[in-house]
Design a protein around this motif. Structure first.
Motif, PDB file in Angstrom:
ATOM      1  N   CYS A 356       0.816  -1.218   0.000  1.00 50.19           N
ATOM      2  CA  CYS A 356       0.000   0.000   0.000  1.00 50.19           C
ATOM      3  C   CYS A 356       0.843   1.259   0.000  1.00 50.19           C
ATOM      4  O   CYS A 356       0.363   2.354  -0.300  1.00 50.19           O
ATOM      5  N   GLY A 357       2.127   1.132   0.369  1.00 53.77           N
ATOM      6  CA  GLY A 357       3.056   2.239   0.320  1.00 53.77           C
ATOM      7  C   GLY A 357       3.114   3.106   1.557  1.00 53.77           C
ATOM      8  O   GLY A 357       3.889   4.067   1.598  1.00 53.77           O
ATOM      9  N   ASN A 358       2.350   2.803   2.591  1.00 49.15           N
ATOM     10  CA  ASN A 358       2.256   3.713   3.736  1.00 49.15           C
ATOM     11  C   ASN A 358       2.981   3.213   4.980  1.00 49.15           C
ATOM     12  O   ASN A 358       2.849   3.823   6.046  1.00 49.15           O
ATOM     13  N   ALA A 359       3.703   2.128   4.893  1.00 50.32           N
ATOM     14  CA  ALA A 359       4.396   1.611   6.076  1.00 50.32           C
ATOM     15  C   ALA A 359       5.410   2.629   6.587  1.00 50.32           C
ATOM     16  O   ALA A 359       6.174   3.208   5.818  1.00 50.32           O
ATOM     17  N   GLY A 360       5.384   2.868   7.885  1.00 51.61           N
ATOM     18  CA  GLY A 360       6.318   3.798   8.498  1.00 51.61           C
ATOM     19  C   GLY A 360       5.979   5.254   8.310  1.00 51.61           C
ATOM     20  O   GLY A 360       6.749   6.122   8.708  1.00 51.61           O
ATOM     21  N   SER A 361       4.838   5.545   7.703  1.00 50.33           N
ATOM     22  CA  SER A 361       4.476   6.947   7.480  1.00 50.33           C
ATOM     23  C   SER A 361       4.036   7.592   8.796  1.00 50.33           C
ATOM     24  O   SER A 361       3.228   7.032   9.534  1.00 50.33           O
ATOM     25  N   PRO A 362       4.547   8.802   9.115  1.00 51.50           N
ATOM     26  CA  PRO A 362       4.113   9.489  10.341  1.00 51.50           C
ATOM     27  C   PRO A 362       2.730  10.105  10.205  1.00 51.50           C
ATOM     28  O   PRO A 362       2.166  10.566  11.197  1.00 51.50           O
ATOM     29  N   ASP A 363       2.187  10.119   9.002  1.00 46.53           N
ATOM     30  CA  ASP A 363       0.879  10.732   8.744  1.00 46.53           C
ATOM     31  C   ASP A 363      -0.211   9.741   9.152  1.00 46.53           C
ATOM     32  O   ASP A 363      -0.358   8.670   8.545  1.00 46.53           O
ATOM     33  N   THR A 364      -0.962  10.069  10.167  1.00 49.39           N
ATOM     34  CA  THR A 364      -2.008   9.152  10.646  1.00 49.39           C
ATOM     35  C   THR A 364      -3.133   8.982   9.633  1.00 49.39           C
ATOM     36  O   THR A 364      -3.871   8.008   9.683  1.00 49.39           O
ATOM     37  N   ALA A 365      -3.245   9.926   8.694  1.00 52.26           N
ATOM     38  CA  ALA A 365      -4.288   9.799   7.670  1.00 52.26           C
ATOM     39  C   ALA A 365      -3.955   8.733   6.648  1.00 52.26           C
ATOM     40  O   ALA A 365      -4.817   8.309   5.877  1.00 52.26           O
ATOM     41  N   ALA A 366      -2.682   8.318   6.614  1.00 52.16           N
ATOM     42  CA  ALA A 366      -2.259   7.299   5.657  1.00 52.16           C
ATOM     43  C   ALA A 366      -1.719   6.100   6.425  1.00 52.16           C
ATOM     44  O   ALA A 366      -0.541   5.775   6.372  1.00 52.16           O
ATOM     45  N   GLU A 367      -2.592   5.462   7.150  1.00 53.53           N
ATOM     46  CA  GLU A 367      -2.188   4.338   7.987  1.00 53.53           C
ATOM     47  C   GLU A 367      -2.015   3.079   7.135  1.00 53.53           C
ATOM     48  O   GLU A 367      -2.838   2.785   6.277  1.00 53.53           O
ATOM     49  N   CYS A 368      -0.914   2.353   7.377  1.00 56.77           N
ATOM     50  CA  CYS A 368      -0.653   1.114   6.642  1.00 56.77           C
ATOM     51  C   CYS A 368      -1.509  -0.017   7.220  1.00 56.77           C
ATOM     52  O   CYS A 368      -1.582  -0.202   8.438  1.00 56.77           O
ATOM     53  N   ARG A 369      -2.157  -0.757   6.321  1.00 58.76           N
ATOM     54  CA  ARG A 369      -2.989  -1.892   6.731  1.00 58.76           C
ATOM     55  C   ARG A 369      -2.386  -3.233   6.313  1.00 58.76           C
ATOM     56  O   ARG A 369      -3.052  -4.263   6.367  1.00 58.76           O
ATOM     57  N   CYS A 370      -1.132  -3.207   5.862  1.00 58.19           N
ATOM     58  CA  CYS A 370      -0.465  -4.450   5.465  1.00 58.19           C
ATOM     59  C   CYS A 370       0.070  -5.148   6.719  1.00 58.19           C
ATOM     60  O   CYS A 370       0.590  -4.500   7.633  1.00 58.19           O
ATOM     61  N   SER A 371      -0.030  -6.456   6.754  1.00 59.55           N
ATOM     62  CA  SER A 371       0.516  -7.216   7.874  1.00 59.55           C
ATOM     63  C   SER A 371       2.039  -7.236   7.791  1.00 59.55           C
ATOM     64  O   SER A 371       2.621  -7.034   6.712  1.00 59.55           O
ATOM     65  N   PRO A 372       2.720  -7.467   8.914  1.00 60.28           N
ATOM     66  CA  PRO A 372       4.188  -7.534   8.878  1.00 60.28           C
ATOM     67  C   PRO A 372       4.706  -8.574   7.891  1.00 60.28           C
ATOM     68  O   PRO A 372       5.693  -8.328   7.194  1.00 60.28           O
ATOM     69  N   ALA A 373       4.028  -9.727   7.823  1.00 59.32           N
ATOM     70  CA  ALA A 373       4.470 -10.761   6.885  1.00 59.32           C
ATOM     71  C   ALA A 373       4.336 -10.292   5.444  1.00 59.32           C
ATOM     72  O   ALA A 373       5.191 -10.577   4.590  1.00 59.32           O
ATOM     73  N   THR A 374       3.266  -9.547   5.161  1.00 59.68           N
ATOM     74  CA  THR A 374       3.075  -9.022   3.801  1.00 59.68           C
ATOM     75  C   THR A 374       4.177  -8.044   3.434  1.00 59.68           C
ATOM     76  O   THR A 374       4.698  -8.061   2.304  1.00 59.68           O
ATOM     77  N   ARG A 375       4.544  -7.184   4.366  1.00 60.82           N
ATOM     78  CA  ARG A 375       5.614  -6.222   4.102  1.00 60.82           C
ATOM     79  C   ARG A 375       6.936  -6.939   3.819  1.00 60.82           C
ATOM     80  O   ARG A 375       7.671  -6.572   2.904  1.00 60.82           O
ATOM     81  N   VAL A 376       7.230  -7.950   4.634  1.00 62.88           N
ATOM     82  CA  VAL A 376       8.483  -8.692   4.449  1.00 62.88           C
ATOM     83  C   VAL A 376       8.495  -9.379   3.089  1.00 62.88           C
ATOM     84  O   VAL A 376       9.489  -9.322   2.354  1.00 62.88           O
ATOM     85  N   ARG A 377       7.398 -10.058   2.729  1.00 59.91           N
ATOM     86  CA  ARG A 377       7.349 -10.748   1.436  1.00 59.91           C
ATOM     87  C   ARG A 377       7.505  -9.769   0.283  1.00 59.91           C
ATOM     88  O   ARG A 377       8.148 -10.072  -0.725  1.00 59.91           O
ATOM     89  N   TYR A 378       6.915  -8.588   0.448  1.00 55.86           N
ATOM     90  CA  TYR A 378       6.977  -7.594  -0.633  1.00 55.86           C
ATOM     91  C   TYR A 378       8.421  -7.153  -0.883  1.00 55.86           C
ATOM     92  O   TYR A 378       8.895  -7.145  -2.025  1.00 55.86           O
ATOM     93  N   LEU A 379       9.143  -6.802   0.169  1.00 53.95           N
ATOM     94  CA  LEU A 379      10.506  -6.319   0.000  1.00 53.95           C
ATOM     95  C   LEU A 379      11.472  -7.454  -0.331  1.00 53.95           C
ATOM     96  O   LEU A 379      12.526  -7.218  -0.930  1.00 53.95           O
TER      97      LEU A 379
END
Length: 513
Positions: A356-379
């Motif tokens: 979704c592109g929002n992991a680690g974003s300080p902007d609360t309006a753009a909250e990441c909804r990806c699970s940790p496993a999804t983020r790891v698989r993506y990278l």
């Protein structure tokens, strides 16, 4: 009727590699006809019809006996219509229509029309460069490719409008031919190059690009959508120095493989940004019965290859980059074809931190909804061995409204940054004088461990600890040292110290400089 075997020079291109071909023609007492032997492809085999018709239309009919044309070396596959002129001249010499004294020492490159007109074949510039390197004294080319061929220094270029003009030159008569003077290299700046001054609020990222440009280092940009990754990557070529004469000829020869005539040499670093749906052949290159196909990594030679949305590329494509990043070459191996293509590039990878592109974003309006496993698989779609070949891993943040409104500290222009890069590269060139390397990214481990490049243990202590605990591979260790040398060159230091090595280690790990 001439019974002599007449020979005319030609060039067979396999990618950018040229091979000298002697086109032999002989007349025998058989019924009228022509045969071409020596592993021609379909387009080349059809030359017998073009040659006979063009010769007759030019008022130079071939012998009414059988003509055998051999393309020597006979075991080398040959493609394309660029042999037409050499075949026609060898056949005319065998038919007694022109002297063959200078045919063998001249390279002939050109396609024939049915009316005898000479047309430019694809790869004319690369063939002319190869002719010079293979020892030909002169090259006869079509008039429409004269300007392009004259870009190659050190070889005489004769431009002929048609077959009759080429025959007239060999006969020493006046006709539709001319000797083309060498085209001087034109110093120019591409007007369409984007400027680094367009970048707002990313001083750390701009400085990282300067470091990458100064040492020829590969770069990875990780950040959310809209952070400016594509803008930054597309402006990297604008701060790179102009190409050298040799680099310019190589880049121009690659550009000319597409069939578009060149009016001047490519003197600015090329930029290639293929879409993530591109096939492996379109990016890496390949070959088949029709010849060698240069991929984006070759078209970007001496420039930048930018892979946006890098995790979306097929894993096979990304891993196919690993070997050429180390060697600077692509090796094409097929059943009846083997060649190498240049691939000396700067690789820039851009990726979002998650789908979704929002992991680690300080902007609360753009909250990441990806699970940790999804983020790891993506990278992890970018493999560890490929990541290990990237020198700078930079995290790019979205520009805040405060930075957006701050016009007091504008970003330096590309011209200013290019001057800094030029000075740093000059220091590296002076240090590496007498070696085979020009920029710090090319330095081998043997030089880094030699007396000229070895740093003190006190300076490399932080790096040694990272290697000891497994945070770095030995390849990564050497890449940090190369990066440290570049940082020292930008700071106009004699050698890197602890501060430069620590900064290089941070850049290697993805932090801000």
């Amino acid at each position: 009727m001439s019974r002599e075997v007449c020979r005319a020079g030609a060039i067979a291109l396999t990618g950018l590699e040229g091979t000298a071909v002697m086109v032999e023609a002989a007349v025998s007492r058989q019924l009228p006809g022509m045969a071409i032997i020596g592993l021609p492809d379909t387009a080349l085999a059809e030359a017998k019809l073009r040659v006979r018709t063009a010769s007759a239309q030019s008022g130079l009919p071939l012998s009414d006996h059988f003509i055998t044309v051999n393309l020597q070396p006979a075991d080398l596959p040959k493609q394309g219509s660029g042999f037409d002129l050499a075949i026609a001249l060898a056949a005319l010499a065998a038919s007694g229509r022109l002297p063959g004294t200078r045919l063998g020492e001249t390279a002939h490159i050109g396609e024939l029309g049915l009316d005898g007109e000479l047309r430019r074949p694809a790869g004319l510039l690369a063939a002319t460069v190869s002719a010079r390197e293979l020892g030909f004294r002169r090259v006869i080319v079509p008039e429409q490719g004269a300007t392009e061929a004259a870009l190659v220094p050190g070889v005489e270029i004769v431009a002929a409008r048609d077959l009759a003009g080429a025959v007239a030159w060999h006969a020493g008569a006046a006709g539709a031919w001319r000797v083309v003077p060498p085209t001087p290299r034109q110093e120019r700046r591409a007007a369409e190059e984007a400027d680094m001054s367009d970048v707002i609020g990313q001083p750390e990222a701009v400085e990282a690009l300067v470091i990458a440009a100064s040492g020829g280092h590969h770069l990875s940009l990780l950040g959310p959508p809209g952070a400016g990754k594509t803008m930054l990557a597309s402006r990297l070529p604008s701060i790179l120095p102009d190409l050298t004469q040799a680099e310019s000829l190589t880049a121009s020869s690659i550009a000319a493989l597409g069939g578009v005539p060149l009016g001047s040499l490519v003197d600015r670093p090329p930029f290639e940004a293929p879409h993530h749906t591109a096939s492996a052949v379109s990016i890496i290159g390949g070959g088949d019965g029709a010849g060698v196909h240069a991929g984006a990594i070759t078209r970007a030679c001496h420039g930048v290859l930018f892979l946006d949305e890098a995790p979306e590329f097929p894993r096979s494509v990304l891993d196919g980059l690993r070997q050429p990043l180390e060697s600077g070459w692509i090796e094409i191996h097929r059943a009846r074809l083997r060649t190498t293509l240049p691939a000396r590039i700067q690789l820039v990878l851009a990726a979002n931190p998650c789908p979704c592109g929002n992991a680690g974003s300080p902007d609360t309006a753009a909250e990441c909804r990806c699970s940790p496993a999804t983020r790891v698989r993506y990278l992890q779609r970018i493999s560890g061995p490929l990541n290990d070949r990237i020198d700078l891993h930079l995290t790019v943040r979205r520009v805040s409204s405060a930075l957006l409104g701050d016009a007091a500290a504008p970003t330096p222009s590309s011209a200013e940054l290019r001057e800094r890069v030029g000075r740093a590269r000059l220091r590296a060139t002076e240090r590496l004088r007498g070696t085979a390397w020009r920029v710090n990214s090319e330095l081998p481990g043997t030089w880094l461990r030699s007396a000229a490049g070895r740093l003190t243990r006190a300076d490399t202590a932080v790096l040694d600890r990272a290697l000891a605990r497994g945070a770095l591979t030995l390849r990564g260790y050497h890449r940090v040292l190369r990066l440290a040398w570049t940082i020292a060159d930008l700071a106009e230091l004699e050698r890197p110290g602890r501060e430069e090595i620590a900064r290089a280690l941070v850049l290697r790990g993805g932090g801000a400089p």
